[in-house]
Design an enzyme around this catalytic site. Structure first.
Site, PDB file in Angstrom:
ATOM      1  N   ARG A  51       6.446 141.186 134.773  1.00 49.83           N
ATOM      2  CA  ARG A  51       5.798 142.331 134.334  1.00 49.83           C
ATOM      3  C   ARG A  51       4.320 142.224 134.011  1.00 49.83           C
ATOM      4  O   ARG A  51       3.523 142.836 134.259  1.00 49.83           O
ATOM      5  CB  ARG A  51       6.596 143.278 133.573  1.00 49.83           C
ATOM      6  CG  ARG A  51       7.873 143.649 134.138  1.00 49.83           C
ATOM      7  CD  ARG A  51       8.394 144.848 133.086  1.00 49.83           C
ATOM      8  NE  ARG A  51       7.749 145.934 132.571  1.00 49.83           N
ATOM      9  CZ  ARG A  51       7.881 146.714 131.800  1.00 49.83           C
ATOM     10  NH1 ARG A  51       8.493 146.465 130.726  1.00 49.83           N
ATOM     11  NH2 ARG A  51       7.113 147.808 131.691  1.00 49.83           N
ATOM     12  N   CYS A  89       2.973 146.045 124.423  1.00 53.25           N
ATOM     13  CA  CYS A  89       4.155 145.594 125.348  1.00 53.25           C
ATOM     14  C   CYS A  89       4.343 146.876 126.346  1.00 53.25           C
ATOM     15  O   CYS A  89       3.261 147.066 126.765  1.00 53.25           O
ATOM     16  CB  CYS A  89       5.676 145.556 124.618  1.00 53.25           C
ATOM     17  SG  CYS A  89       6.141 146.954 123.641  1.00 53.25           S
TER      18      CYS A  89
END
Length: 279
Positions: A179, A238
């Site tokens: 990611r 995040c």
């Protein structure tokens, strides 16, 4: 002496029922937001209260403020007081997601000035493995006043954007490596990362048994990531400001205090097409 990072299941077992100790269950799954409440209703650590990641640990989404915006401090303080958290309370938080959700509440309590909060090392799984008791009984709270003393532990998107060119900020992305690279992005509409960030998947803080690595090992790994910068220079993010707290906790265990959280994280950052993206 208060516990401020992690506690072993054995220590919690010894303190269970102590009037100054309070346990909070924050089990949660992003793909099934009712999972935690169902799990809690079936079985939890005796005396534990339940707080919901979306409703209690986050503010409502607007479409531009990320998937788990930081909650209103006064509302969170009222919720914490309603279950009996006062200034003298030793809080222990647990989940079954390797500390990912528990780390968020650990950080939020510290953000509001409450130092005596720790994550159950190894979580629900470690509690069961240690032979810890379980219960389906709902605890009765003794409400009290929780007075927040908000600390400068968070930064916003404007701060990150302004500091992108500054060597005094060390951005750390807590998502999985794919990611971070912009691959396999199934949660947010845009793949990639904030330019200049380095990647530290939060699960890298854990040993194979799901417990946090020893402090000395974490310190060595995090010093490599810091690359000579101070802990105070670090800004964590995040996907939505949840798992990044796990990295902050790991740094605290390692004795590297002072890093901060970009609460809106990638889900807020990528909502504005004017913000730069790296892949």
């Amino acid at each position: 002496m208060s516990q401020t990072t992690v506690v072993a299941p054995e220590l919690l077992q010894a303190q269970l029922g102590h009037p100054d100790w309070l346990v909070i269950d924050v089990r949660h799954q992003l793909a099934d937001v009712g999972y935690g409440e169902r799990s809690y209703a079936e079985a939890h650590i005796p005396g534990a209260f339940f707080l919901h990641c979306d409703r209690d640990l986050s503010a409502p989404m607007t479409g531009s403020n990320g998937r788990h915006p930081l909650p209103d401090p006064q509302q969170l303080a009222a919720r914490l007081g309603s279950i009996g958290i006062g200034r003298q309370t030793q809080v222990v938080v647990y989940d079954d997601a390797q500390g990912m959700i528990a780390g968020r509440l650990w950080w939020l309590l510290r953000w509001l000035g409450h130092e005596a909060v720790a994550v159950l090392d190894g979580g629900w799984q470690a509690w069961l493995e240690a032979g810890g008791a379980v219960s389906a009984e709902l605890p009765q709270p003794t409400p009290c006043a929780f007075v927040p003393v908000q600390r400068n532990f968070a930064v916003d998107a404007q701060f990150v954007r302004k500091m992108l060119e500054a060597p005094s900020m060390r951005l750390v992305d807590g998502r999985a490596a794919d990611r971070f690279r912009g691959e396999n992005e199934t949660i947010d509409p845009v793949g990639g990362h904030i330019p200049g960030a380095v990647n530290r998947f939060f699960r890298d803080n854990l040993a194979v048994d799901g417990h946090f690595k020893p402090a000395s090992e974490l310190a060595a790994e995090w010093r490599n990531i810091l690359a000579g910068e101070s802990a105070e220079a670090v800004v964590h993010y995040c996907g939505s400001g949840v798992s990044a707290c796990h990295n902050i906790l790991a740094m605290e265990i390692a004795g590297l205090s002072g890093s901060r959280l970009y609460g809106g994280s990638w889900s807020e950052w990528c909502a504005d097409p004017q913000r730069p993206v790296a892949r």
